[in-house]
Design a protein around this motif. Structure first.
Motif, PDB file in Angstrom:
ATOM      1  N   PRO A   1       0.936  -1.239  -0.045  1.00  0.00           N
ATOM      2  CA  PRO A   1       0.020   0.041   0.072  1.00  0.00           C
ATOM      3  C   PRO A   1       0.780   1.310   0.039  1.00  0.00           C
ATOM      4  N   GLY A   2       1.992   1.244  -0.532  1.00  0.00           N
ATOM      5  CA  GLY A   2       2.927   2.583  -0.379  1.00  0.00           C
ATOM      6  C   GLY A   2       3.084   2.946   0.764  1.00  0.00           C
ATOM      7  N   PRO A   3       2.960   4.454   0.738  1.00  0.00           N
ATOM      8  CA  PRO A   3       3.318   5.055   2.021  1.00  0.00           C
ATOM      9  C   PRO A   3       2.303   5.059   3.293  1.00  0.00           C
ATOM     10  N   HIS A   4       1.161   4.202   2.776  1.00  0.00           N
ATOM     11  CA  HIS A   4       0.365   3.875   3.909  1.00  0.00           C
ATOM     12  C   HIS A   4       0.868   3.070   5.117  1.00  0.00           C
ATOM     13  N   PHE A   5       2.222   2.136   4.878  1.00  0.00           N
ATOM     14  CA  PHE A   5       3.072   1.629   5.644  1.00  0.00           C
ATOM     15  C   PHE A   5       4.268   2.271   5.986  1.00  0.00           C
ATOM     16  N   SER A   6       4.629   2.628   7.212  1.00  0.00           N
ATOM     17  CA  SER A   6       5.956   3.332   7.596  1.00  0.00           C
ATOM     18  C   SER A   6       6.739   2.790   8.668  1.00  0.00           C
ATOM     19  N   ASP A   7       7.940   2.897   8.532  1.00  0.00           N
ATOM     20  CA  ASP A   7       8.694   2.558   9.780  1.00  0.00           C
ATOM     21  C   ASP A   7       8.779   3.548  10.924  1.00  0.00           C
ATOM     22  N   THR A   8       8.379   4.944  10.306  1.00  0.00           N
ATOM     23  CA  THR A   8       8.102   5.835  11.154  1.00  0.00           C
ATOM     24  C   THR A   8       6.851   6.758  11.254  1.00  0.00           C
ATOM     25  N   PRO A   9       5.592   5.948  11.508  1.00  0.00           N
ATOM     26  CA  PRO A   9       4.219   6.251  11.272  1.00  0.00           C
ATOM     27  C   PRO A   9       3.944   7.608  11.937  1.00  0.00           C
ATOM     28  N   ASP A  10       3.013   8.208  11.444  1.00  0.00           N
ATOM     29  CA  ASP A  10       2.429   9.546  12.065  1.00  0.00           C
ATOM     30  C   ASP A  10       0.967   9.299  12.607  1.00  0.00           C
ATOM     31  N   TYR A  11       0.700   8.128  12.330  1.00  0.00           N
ATOM     32  CA  TYR A  11      -0.803   7.788  13.082  1.00  0.00           C
ATOM     33  C   TYR A  11      -1.812   8.363  12.560  1.00  0.00           C
ATOM     34  N   VAL A  12      -1.582   9.212  11.457  1.00  0.00           N
ATOM     35  CA  VAL A  12      -2.525   9.996  10.882  1.00  0.00           C
ATOM     36  C   VAL A  12      -2.784   9.439   9.322  1.00  0.00           C
ATOM     37  N   ASP A  13      -1.596   9.656   8.550  1.00  0.00           N
ATOM     38  CA  ASP A  13      -1.765   9.198   7.073  1.00  0.00           C
ATOM     39  C   ASP A  13      -0.602   7.781   7.059  1.00  0.00           C
ATOM     40  N   SER A  14      -0.121   7.747   7.834  1.00  0.00           N
ATOM     41  CA  SER A  14       0.926   6.362   7.742  1.00  0.00           C
ATOM     42  C   SER A  14       0.639   5.634   9.314  1.00  0.00           C
ATOM     43  N   TRP A  15       1.000   4.441   8.885  1.00  0.00           N
ATOM     44  CA  TRP A  15       0.683   3.538  10.008  1.00  0.00           C
ATOM     45  C   TRP A  15       1.926   2.181   9.954  1.00  0.00           C
ATOM     46  N   PRO A  16       2.042   1.479  11.013  1.00  0.00           N
ATOM     47  CA  PRO A  16       2.747   0.242  11.169  1.00  0.00           C
ATOM     48  C   PRO A  16       2.327  -0.602  10.456  1.00  0.00           C
ATOM     49  N   VAL A  17       3.031  -1.511   9.782  1.00  0.00           N
ATOM     50  CA  VAL A  17       2.643  -2.830   8.974  1.00  0.00           C
ATOM     51  C   VAL A  17       1.414  -3.479   9.501  1.00  0.00           C
ATOM     52  N   HIS A  18       0.377  -3.621   9.037  1.00  0.00           N
ATOM     53  CA  HIS A  18      -0.694  -4.035   9.314  1.00  0.00           C
ATOM     54  C   HIS A  18      -1.550  -5.079   8.420  1.00  0.00           C
ATOM     55  N   CYS A  19      -2.306  -5.937   8.631  1.00  0.00           N
ATOM     56  CA  CYS A  19      -3.344  -6.603   7.875  1.00  0.00           C
ATOM     57  C   CYS A  19      -2.662  -6.993   6.453  1.00  0.00           C
ATOM     58  N   VAL A  20      -1.531  -7.550   6.665  1.00  0.00           N
ATOM     59  CA  VAL A  20      -0.923  -8.072   5.328  1.00  0.00           C
ATOM     60  C   VAL A  20      -1.583  -9.289   4.677  1.00  0.00           C
ATOM     61  N   ALA A  21      -1.944  -9.078   3.443  1.00  0.00           N
ATOM     62  CA  ALA A  21      -2.702 -10.084   2.852  1.00  0.00           C
ATOM     63  C   ALA A  21      -2.306 -11.508   3.089  1.00  0.00           C
ATOM     64  N   GLY A  22      -3.157 -12.441   3.683  1.00  0.00           N
ATOM     65  CA  GLY A  22      -2.879 -13.932   3.902  1.00  0.00           C
ATOM     66  C   GLY A  22      -2.139 -14.038   5.073  1.00  0.00           C
ATOM     67  N   THR A  23      -1.952 -13.139   5.959  1.00  0.00           N
ATOM     68  CA  THR A  23      -1.120 -13.158   7.420  1.00  0.00           C
ATOM     69  C   THR A  23      -2.156 -13.467   8.454  1.00  0.00           C
ATOM     70  N   LYS A  24      -1.840 -14.023   9.570  1.00  0.00           N
ATOM     71  CA  LYS A  24      -2.584 -14.267  10.682  1.00  0.00           C
ATOM     72  C   LYS A  24      -3.155 -12.839  11.064  1.00  0.00           C
ATOM     73  N   GLY A  25      -2.567 -11.781  11.065  1.00  0.00           N
ATOM     74  CA  GLY A  25      -2.945 -10.600  11.568  1.00  0.00           C
ATOM     75  C   GLY A  25      -4.231  -9.903  10.609  1.00  0.00           C
ATOM     76  N   ALA A  26      -4.320 -10.489   9.240  1.00  0.00           N
ATOM     77  CA  ALA A  26      -5.386  -9.998   8.468  1.00  0.00           C
ATOM     78  C   ALA A  26      -6.680 -10.624   8.690  1.00  0.00           C
ATOM     79  N   GLU A  27      -6.511 -12.003   9.455  1.00  0.00           N
ATOM     80  CA  GLU A  27      -7.771 -12.762   9.698  1.00  0.00           C
ATOM     81  C   GLU A  27      -8.716 -12.149  10.746  1.00  0.00           C
ATOM     82  N   PHE A  28     -10.011 -12.278  10.788  1.00  0.00           N
ATOM     83  CA  PHE A  28     -10.913 -11.735  11.718  1.00  0.00           C
ATOM     84  C   PHE A  28     -10.640 -12.226  13.123  1.00  0.00           C
TER      85      PHE A  28
END
Length: 207
Positions: free
Chosen positions: A56-83
């Motif tokens: 998702p491009g700049p949506h993921f960041s190692d230095t997120p601002d928690y407004v427009d950028s965020w830590p890596v999350h809900c990567v397709a096919g991973t446990k974190g993306a599951e319900f």
């Protein structure tokens, strides 16, 4: 009036212990299961959205601002993306995945997951949705095909994906309400402002 419950992003990464956990997220999952059991005759359909990120491009960041950028999350096919496991997915009629290659906060930016992955929970799809010559079905397409006129929203997070989904639902012409006790936000002050914004825009707040 045909009515659908939309469960927004009730995923492991957005609950306690996830990479972007919201306080109270797990309780929302469990309480939504109770709500669906107790109110099973209230809804004609139940649909759910999932963040489903590939790149998702700049949506993921190692230095997120928690407004427009965020830590890596809900990567397709991973446990974190599951319900979240406390969410009862048995009654979900369709799942819409969003944000493969962009931020995509609104469920109306999502496309329908394959039928054999509804309800989701197993790691069957390890990346982007499969390529097909068939047009991808959006949430709006699906709701209109099923003659839905009213949508009721719940899930995570109030001040981001729930907000965006509610506003897009209004713009698309649906009657929209929000189960305020079955949603949680990232930032308390922003969440309070979001509820005021949604009510002013025409969302009915069900407390």
């Amino acid at each position: 009036m045909t009515r659908a419950l939309i469960l927004v992003d009730v995923q492991k990464d957005f609950c306690e212990g996830g990479s972007l956990g919201v306080d109270g997220g797990a309780a929302v999952a469990a309480d939504l299961s109770d709500h669906m059991d107790e109110q099973s005759g209230t809804y004609d359909y139940v649909v759910a959205t999932q963040d489903w990120h590939v790149d998702p491009g700049p949506h993921f960041s190692d230095t997120p601002d928690y407004v427009d950028s965020w830590p890596v999350h809900c990567v397709a096919g991973t446990k974190g993306a599951e319900f979240h496991p406390d969410l009862d997915t048995e009654g979900i009629d369709a799942v819409f995945r969003k944000g493969q290659y962009e931020a995509a906060y609104s469920g109306f930016e999502g496309v329908k997951a394959p039928d054999d992955e509804v309800p989701s929970g197993e790691r069957k799809l390890a990346g982007a949705l499969p390529e097909t010559d068939e047009p991808l079905l959006t949430l709006d397409d699906w709701l209109r095909e099923h003659e839905v006129e009213e949508v009721v929203l719940a899930g995570l997070a109030t001040d981001h994906c729930v907000r965006a989904t509610a506003l897009d639902a209004l713009q698309a012409g649906y009657s929209v309400s929000l189960l305020t006790t079955l949603t949680r936000g990232v930032d308390p002050e922003r969440t309070a402002d979001t509820l005021d914004e949604l009510e002013a825009a025409g969302v009915e707040l069900l407390r």
